[in-house]
Design an enzyme around this catalytic site. Structure first.
Site, PDB file in Angstrom:
ATOM      1  N   TRP A  21      70.780  54.653  30.406  1.00 24.22           N
ATOM      2  CA  TRP A  21      71.643  55.805  30.710  1.00 24.22           C
ATOM      3  C   TRP A  21      72.376  56.239  29.437  1.00 24.22           C
ATOM      4  CZ3 TRP A  21      76.496  55.473  34.445  1.00 24.22           C
ATOM      5  CH2 TRP A  21      77.025  56.756  34.649  1.00 24.22           C
ATOM      6  N   TYR A  60      69.759  61.326  33.243  1.00 26.87           N
ATOM      7  CA  TYR A  60      70.563  60.689  32.190  1.00 26.87           C
ATOM      8  C   TYR A  60      70.525  61.562  30.941  1.00 26.87           C
ATOM      9  CZ  TYR A  60      70.492  56.479  35.127  1.00 26.87           C
ATOM     10  OH  TYR A  60      70.622  55.579  36.165  1.00 26.87           O
ATOM     11  N   GLN A 187      67.737  49.158  43.735  1.00 27.58           N
ATOM     12  CA  GLN A 187      68.640  49.168  42.577  1.00 27.58           C
ATOM     13  C   GLN A 187      70.007  49.614  43.085  1.00 27.58           C
ATOM     14  OE1 GLN A 187      69.250  52.134  39.004  1.00 27.58           O
ATOM     15  NE2 GLN A 187      67.371  50.997  38.653  1.00 27.58           N
ATOM     16  N   TYR A 214      73.120  47.172  39.282  1.00 26.01           N
ATOM     17  CA  TYR A 214      73.606  47.989  38.159  1.00 26.01           C
ATOM     18  C   TYR A 214      75.136  48.051  38.190  1.00 26.01           C
ATOM     19  CZ  TYR A 214      74.436  52.241  41.077  1.00 26.01           C
ATOM     20  OH  TYR A 214      74.897  53.148  42.010  1.00 26.01           O
ATOM     21  N   LEU A 217      78.860  45.376  34.713  1.00 30.54           N
ATOM     22  CA  LEU A 217      80.018  45.309  33.806  1.00 30.54           C
ATOM     23  C   LEU A 217      80.952  46.499  34.020  1.00 30.54           C
ATOM     24  CD1 LEU A 217      78.133  44.106  30.590  1.00 30.54           C
ATOM     25  CD2 LEU A 217      79.534  42.727  32.155  1.00 30.54           C
ATOM     26  N   GLY A 290      73.461  48.192  30.787  1.00 31.69           N
ATOM     27  CA  GLY A 290      73.375  49.301  29.835  1.00 31.69           C
ATOM     28  C   GLY A 290      73.577  48.805  28.409  1.00 31.69           C
TER      29      GLY A 290
HETATM   30  N1  LIG Z   1      70.786  53.962  40.342  1.00 38.73           N
HETATM   31  C1  LIG Z   1      71.923  54.479  39.960  1.00 38.73           C
HETATM   32  O1  LIG Z   1      72.516  55.351  40.623  1.00 38.73           O
HETATM   33  C2  LIG Z   1      72.548  53.992  38.676  1.00 38.73           C
HETATM   34  C3  LIG Z   1      73.891  54.302  38.389  1.00 38.73           C
HETATM   35  C4  LIG Z   1      74.427  53.846  37.201  1.00 38.73           C
HETATM   36  C5  LIG Z   1      73.652  53.106  36.318  1.00 38.73           C
HETATM   37  N2  LIG Z   1      72.342  52.854  36.603  1.00 38.73           N
HETATM   38  C6  LIG Z   1      71.481  52.115  35.660  1.00 38.73           C
HETATM   39  O2  LIG Z   1      72.120  50.878  35.384  1.00 38.73           O
HETATM   40  C7  LIG Z   1      72.271  50.713  33.970  1.00 38.73           C
HETATM   41  C8  LIG Z   1      73.482  49.828  33.713  1.00 38.73           C
HETATM   42  O3  LIG Z   1      74.645  50.415  34.233  1.00 38.73           O
HETATM   43  P1  LIG Z   1      75.744  51.061  33.296  1.00 38.73           P
HETATM   44  O4  LIG Z   1      75.110  51.356  31.974  1.00 38.73           O
HETATM   45  O5  LIG Z   1      76.354  52.143  34.048  1.00 38.73           O
HETATM   46  O6  LIG Z   1      76.879  50.001  33.155  1.00 38.73           O
HETATM   47  P2  LIG Z   1      77.034  48.480  32.727  1.00 38.73           P
HETATM   48  O7  LIG Z   1      75.717  47.851  32.492  1.00 38.73           O
HETATM   49  O8  LIG Z   1      77.946  47.913  33.746  1.00 38.73           O
HETATM   50  O9  LIG Z   1      77.843  48.627  31.361  1.00 38.73           O
HETATM   51  C9  LIG Z   1      77.261  49.126  30.208  1.00 38.73           C
HETATM   52  C10 LIG Z   1      78.272  48.977  29.072  1.00 38.73           C
HETATM   53  O10 LIG Z   1      78.521  47.590  28.865  1.00 38.73           O
HETATM   54  C11 LIG Z   1      78.377  47.294  27.506  1.00 38.73           C
HETATM   55  N3  LIG Z   1      77.832  45.937  27.373  1.00 38.73           N
HETATM   56  C12 LIG Z   1      76.628  45.461  27.785  1.00 38.73           C
HETATM   57  N4  LIG Z   1      76.516  44.150  27.514  1.00 38.73           N
HETATM   58  C13 LIG Z   1      77.679  43.775  26.907  1.00 38.73           C
HETATM   59  C14 LIG Z   1      78.149  42.573  26.381  1.00 38.73           C
HETATM   60  N5  LIG Z   1      77.433  41.443  26.461  1.00 38.73           N
HETATM   61  N6  LIG Z   1      79.390  42.561  25.800  1.00 38.73           N
HETATM   62  C15 LIG Z   1      80.142  43.685  25.725  1.00 38.73           C
HETATM   63  N7  LIG Z   1      79.732  44.875  26.217  1.00 38.73           N
HETATM   64  C16 LIG Z   1      78.520  44.920  26.802  1.00 38.73           C
HETATM   65  C17 LIG Z   1      77.435  48.321  26.931  1.00 38.73           C
HETATM   66  O11 LIG Z   1      77.740  48.429  25.556  1.00 38.73           O
HETATM   67  P3  LIG Z   1      76.911  49.277  24.485  1.00 38.73           P
HETATM   68  O12 LIG Z   1      76.590  50.547  25.171  1.00 38.73           O
HETATM   69  O13 LIG Z   1      77.875  49.443  23.391  1.00 38.73           O
HETATM   70  O14 LIG Z   1      75.698  48.501  24.108  1.00 38.73           O
HETATM   71  C18 LIG Z   1      77.767  49.554  27.764  1.00 38.73           C
HETATM   72  O15 LIG Z   1      78.789  50.297  27.160  1.00 38.73           O
HETATM   73  C19 LIG Z   1      72.343  52.145  33.449  1.00 38.73           C
HETATM   74  O16 LIG Z   1      72.070  52.228  32.053  1.00 38.73           O
HETATM   75  C20 LIG Z   1      71.294  52.793  34.305  1.00 38.73           C
HETATM   76  O17 LIG Z   1      70.003  52.512  33.779  1.00 38.73           O
HETATM   77  C21 LIG Z   1      71.792  53.276  37.779  1.00 38.73           C
END
Ligand SMILES: NC(=O)c1ccc[n+]([C@@H]2O[C@H](COP(=O)([O-])OP(=O)(O)OC[C@H]3O[C@@H](n4cnc5c(N)ncnc54)[C@H](OP(=O)(O)O)[C@@H]3O)[C@@H](O)[C@H]2O)c1
Length: 325
Positions: A21, A60, A187, A214, A217, A290
C-alpha cells in the site's frame, strides 16, 4: 523464513507478506515516495529474507502501487506470489459510492463485468500474464457472491488468476462464496488493539482458508512512541487513525509503558513484540505487513525467532484489553 500453503491451493507463501500500500505514496503515505529502482531493491531484499508474497491493490495510490510494482517485478517475477484485489474501481462506470481519495471517486462494483475489467486492468497495469492471488477487496450487499465468484472461477480457468481470497468480510461471506469455488484465504484487519475478527478463526479452520491479518501494527501506531507522537498531515492515513487523537493517543502511550519492559526482557522492538503476540493468536495466521524500507523488513523477520512466554503473552493481552478500539 517459514512458509505455509495459501489455503487449499498448492501455492506456497512466506508467513510474512509484503504489503505494498505504501508504494502508492501520495497524500495517504505522505512521508516517503518510492521509485521503481528503490522498489526493485526492496524486492531483492525481501527475497533475500525469504519473503515471496506481495499484496497490493488497484486503489493503492490509484494505480500507482500496482504500476511501480509491475515495473520493479521485471526480471524478478518468478520469485514472487503476486496478490492484488478487485471490486473497487475509479472508472466512473457506476456501482456503489465508497470514498473519495486523492481526488478520485472510488466505487464498489461486484458485477461479473466489473470484476473481469478489474482483473484485466490490473494485468495491464502490472504488465503480467497471470495474477497469483485475487482478493475481493470489500463485500457487496447488492451483487450475489454467486455472480462474483463464478466470474472469478472463469478467470481461473482462463489462466488470468490462480486463487481467490475475500477481504473485509465475515464468516457468512466465506460460507456463501465457498459454495461456488475455493476461498483460499481471507485478508482481515487484526491487531492487538482490534481483535474483533478473532471470531473468524473457527470458520477459516473449517474451510481450510488462510487468515491473512493486515493492520497488525496499526499503520505504524503500534511500533512505538515516535509515530504516535508525530502530527500527521491531513489526508495521511495515520492522521485518520484513532491512535493519532486523544483519548486513544494517551491510552496507546500508556500501553507502551507496560510493554516496554517486555521489549527490554526479550531484546526486541515494540513492533516485534506486537507481531509475536499476533502470530500466537492463530496457528495459520499470515503476517501481512506494510514495508517501504529495508530496516523495517529486516526487523520484522526477526519475529520468527522470538519466543514470548505464555505468561508474558497473557500480560500483553491484559494490557491491550484496556485499549480495545
Ligand atoms: N484489505 C484491506 O482492506 C487492507 C487495508 C489496509 C491494508 N491492507 C494491506 O495490508 C498491508 C499492511 O497494512 P498497513 O500497511 O496498513 O499497516 P501495518 O502493516 O500495520 O503498518 C505498516 C507500517 O509499519 C511500519 N513497520 C513495519 N514493520 C516495522 C517494524 N518492524 N518496525 C517499525 N516499523 C515497522 C512500516 O514502516 P515503513 O513503511 O517505514 O517500512 C509502515 O509504516 C498494506 O500494505 C496492504 O497491502 C489491506
Amino acid at each position: 523464513m517459514k512458509y505455509q500453503n495459501l489455503g487449499k491451493t498448492e501455492i506456497k507463501v512466506s508467513r510474512i507478506s509484503f504489503g505494498a500500500w505504501g508504494l502508492g505514496g501520495g497524500n495517504v503515505w505522505s512521508d516517503m515516495s518510492i521509485s521503481v529502482k528503490e522498489t526493485g531493491e526492496l524486492l531483492d531484499y525481501a527475497s533475500d529474507l525469504g519473503i515471496n508474497y506481495i499484496d497490493t491493490a488497484p486503489v493503492y495510490g490509484i494505480g500507482t502501487s500496482e504500476m511501480i510494482l509491475g515495473k520493479a517485478l521485471k526480471g524478478r517475477r518468478d520469485r514472487f506470489i503476486v496478490q492484488t484485489k478487485c471490486s473497487l474501481n475509479w472508472r466512473n462506470e457506476g456501482g456503489e459510492f465508497e470514498y473519495v481519495r486523492d481526488g478520485y471517486t472510488v466505487m464498489k462494483d461486484h458485477h461479473a463485468s466489473a470484476i473481469r475489467k478489474d482483473v484485466e486492468d490490473s494485468l495491464l497495469r502490472m504488465d503480467l500474464d497471470c495474477i497469483d492471488s485475487m482478493v475481493v477487496h470489500r463485500m457487496s450487499s447488492v451483487v450475489s457472491p454467486e455472480e462474483t465468484m463464478n466470474e472469478l472461477q472463469e478467470l481461473i480457468k482462463e489462466g488470468k488468476i490462480r486463487a481467490v481470497l475475500l477481504s473485509n468480510s465475515a464468516s457468512e461471506d466465506l460460507k456463501e462464496y465457498a459454495k461456488y469455488g475455493i476461498v483460499a484465504g481471507v485478508q482481515e484487519k487484526f491487531s492487538l488493539l482490534s481483535q474483533n475478527q478473532r471470531r473468524y478463526f473457527e470458520t477459516c479452520r473449517e474451510y481450510g482458508s488462510m487468515f491473512q491479518a493486515y493492520g497488525i501494527l496499526e499503520e505504524g501506531g503500534l511500533t512505538g512512541r515516535k509515530i504516535v507522537e508525530t502530527q500527521w498531515p491531513e489526508g495521511d492515513v495515520r492522521s485518520t487513525r484513532v491512535w493519532s487523537k486523544e483519548p486513544v493517543r494517551s491510552a496507546v502511550l500508556a500501553l507502551f509503558d507496560e510493554l516496554e519492559p517486555l521489549c527490554g526482557k526479550y531484546g526486541c522492538s515494540m513492533a516485534n513484540l506486537v507481531q509475536a503476540w499476533t502470530l500466537k493468536q492463530y496457528e495459520d495466521l499470515n503476517l501481512l505487513t506494510g514495508f517501504r524500507r529495508r530496516e523495517t523488513m529486516a526487523d520484522t523477520v526477526k519475529v520468527l525467532d522470538l519466543e514470548i512466554s505464555d505468561d508474558d503473552l497473557a500480560l500483553i493481552t491484559a494490557a491491550a484489553d484496556k485499549t480495545q478500539l
